[in-house]
Design an enzyme around this catalytic site. Structure first.
Site, mmCIF file in Angstrom:
data_model
loop_
_atom_site.group_PDB
_atom_site.id
_atom_site.type_symbol
_atom_site.label_atom_id
_atom_site.label_comp_id
_atom_site.label_asym_id
_atom_site.label_seq_id
_atom_site.Cartn_x
_atom_site.Cartn_y
_atom_site.Cartn_z
ATOM 1 N N SER A 66 2.284 6.033 -12.352
ATOM 2 C CA SER A 66 3.972 5.872 -12.688
ATOM 3 C C SER A 66 4.756 6.977 -11.721
ATOM 4 O O SER A 66 5.766 7.138 -12.055
ATOM 5 C CB SER A 66 4.378 5.964 -14.151
ATOM 6 O OG SER A 66 3.872 7.285 -14.566
ATOM 7 N N ASN A 120 9.576 15.744 -5.544
ATOM 8 C CA ASN A 120 10.343 16.662 -6.251
ATOM 9 C C ASN A 120 9.605 17.326 -7.400
ATOM 10 O O ASN A 120 10.198 17.833 -8.286
ATOM 11 C CB ASN A 120 11.621 15.708 -7.142
ATOM 12 C CG ASN A 120 12.391 15.153 -5.716
ATOM 13 O OD1 ASN A 120 13.054 15.803 -5.168
ATOM 14 N ND2 ASN A 120 13.017 13.998 -6.078
ATOM 15 N N SER A 130 16.622 1.448 -4.893
ATOM 16 C CA SER A 130 16.265 0.103 -5.297
ATOM 17 C C SER A 130 14.600 0.155 -5.505
ATOM 18 O O SER A 130 13.864 -0.909 -5.605
ATOM 19 C CB SER A 130 16.209 -0.894 -4.109
ATOM 20 O OG SER A 130 15.468 -0.570 -2.911
ATOM 21 N N GLY A 131 13.960 1.344 -5.883
ATOM 22 C CA GLY A 131 12.686 1.525 -6.336
ATOM 23 C C GLY A 131 12.629 1.176 -7.786
ATOM 24 O O GLY A 131 13.217 0.563 -8.194
ATOM 25 N N ASN A 132 11.470 1.675 -8.346
ATOM 26 C CA ASN A 132 10.939 1.238 -9.531
ATOM 27 C C ASN A 132 12.103 1.652 -10.842
ATOM 28 O O ASN A 132 12.287 1.010 -11.703
ATOM 29 C CB ASN A 132 9.789 2.136 -10.018
ATOM 30 C CG ASN A 132 8.619 1.369 -9.389
ATOM 31 O OD1 ASN A 132 8.651 0.363 -9.055
ATOM 32 N ND2 ASN A 132 7.311 2.108 -9.224
ATOM 33 N N PRO A 180 7.070 8.083 -5.075
ATOM 34 C CA PRO A 180 7.284 9.088 -3.784
ATOM 35 C C PRO A 180 8.418 9.848 -4.428
ATOM 36 O O PRO A 180 8.086 11.018 -3.880
ATOM 37 C CB PRO A 180 7.687 8.082 -2.765
ATOM 38 C CG PRO A 180 7.166 6.654 -3.038
ATOM 39 C CD PRO A 180 7.062 6.557 -4.406
ATOM 40 N N GLY A 181 9.590 9.438 -4.772
ATOM 41 C CA GLY A 181 10.514 10.302 -5.217
ATOM 42 C C GLY A 181 10.045 11.598 -6.300
ATOM 43 O O GLY A 181 10.178 12.614 -5.997
ATOM 44 N N CYS A 235 12.294 13.471 -16.535
ATOM 45 C CA CYS A 235 11.948 12.495 -17.585
ATOM 46 C C CYS A 235 11.109 13.336 -18.837
ATOM 47 O O CYS A 235 11.270 13.040 -19.644
ATOM 48 C CB CYS A 235 10.497 11.720 -17.048
ATOM 49 S SG CYS A 235 9.119 12.486 -16.037
#
Length: 313
Positions: free
Chosen positions: A163, A171, A12-14, A166-167, A132
């Site tokens: 942008s 990673n 439920s993050g960005n 934490p994820g 990305c």
């Protein structure tokens, strides 16, 4: 076909919240079923609840306890690589036929770049959206590959540090490893290398990507046309995706390529891109996150269309 498949988003993050808004606004073959988080106070869960989406803050275990779980056909995972491995195994043990669209670098399933190989994996139980940087640059490597043999592909993805949540920061190693491998497997390069740069500039800069390929000599006009055609294809689902300047070419001799082990002569192609976000939930400078959610939604829509057509037949 008016029927839609229900989707759940884990995270439920960005990224998860932006993806939810995209599905609610533009979903053709998929619709929101549930939003899953682990922080009861997250903005993503609060927004989902206000928009009438079922929520749980108890992770994937909580998802299986929601009444809507029996109707969920597609699950997007916007958490982390390690969390995705656990979530996929847990959910598949309960519902073996569930489809997973992985927005982490876990790469359990095949790499998927919609405009390059998306049609090849519509029946896969788990597809990996690479990263990305991969979504932005691998189409360019593939564009060169369909004209000339690419011996080496290197990409540099520069994103605003604001942008990078934490994820993303957790990673970084997985980002470089997964993207480098996908440059080879999907992009067609014999050897791939990926670099990510977290840019601290204020005000934040939009995503910028640089792609270098070294290939056999080929018609430069054909390569440029192939690149422009591929840019248009990505632009169809990521409106902020564009060339920053014209494609550049250099003819080189006696180049020693890392990992190839021999001296080669050929054509260096330099491609410069920028990706502006659609600002559905994230700021416009966060094109790195927007291209991931857009690619994931494009992939899921194609999978859902195939599944619905199969049922209708």
């Amino acid at each position: 076909m008016n029927k839609k498949l229900k989707a759940a988003i884990i995270g439920s993050g960005n990224i998860g919240t932006d993806l939810m808004i995209k599905i609610l606004r533009h979903g053709r073959h998929i619709e929101m079923g549930a939003m899953v988080g682990i922080d009861a106070a997250s903005d993503g869960l609060a927004r989902a609840q206000r928009m009438g989406v079922a929520i749980t803050h108890e992770g994937v275990e909580g998802l299986t306890r929601l009444p809507v779980f029996t109707e969920i056909d597609v699950v997007f995972d916007a958490t982390s690589a390690s969390a995705h491995i656990r979530s996929d195994a847990f959910l598949r043990a309960i519902k073996p036929g569930i489809r997973m669209v992985d927005l982490t670098p876990a790469a359990i399933g095949p790499y998927c770049i919609p405009v390059v190989n998306g049609e090849d994996h519509l029946d896969a139980p788990n597809v990996n959206m690479v990263t990305c940087g991969g979504q932005a640059t691998i189409p360019m490597v593939a564009a060169v590959s369909r004209v000339a043999k690419v011996h080496y592909g290197e990409i540099i993805a520069s994103i605003s540090s604001k942008s990078a949540g934490p994820g993303t920061r957790a990673n970084i190693d997985e980002f470089t490893e997964t993207t480098s491998k996908a440059i080879e497997v999907v992009g067609g390069a014999a050897k791939g290398k990926a670099i990510i740069v977290l840019n601290p500039a204020e005000p934040p800069l939009i995503m910028r990507d640089t792609v270098y390929t070294f290939s056999d000599l080929a018609d430069e006009d054909r390569i440029e046309e192939s690149v422009e055609r591929m840019v248009a294809a990505v632009h169809s689902y990521v409106p902020g995706y564009r060339l920053k300047q014209k494609v550049q070419f250099d003819r080189l001799q006696g180049l020693n390529i890392p990992g190839i082990g021999k001296s080669l002569s050929g054509l260096k192609t330099s491609i410069f891109l920028e990706v502006e976000g659609a600002a559905h939930y994230l700021p416009a400078y966060a094109g790195n996150l927007d291209i991931m959610t857009s690619a994931a939604m494009r992939t899921a829509e194609s999978m859902a269309e195939r599944m619905l057509a199969t049922v209708a037949a």
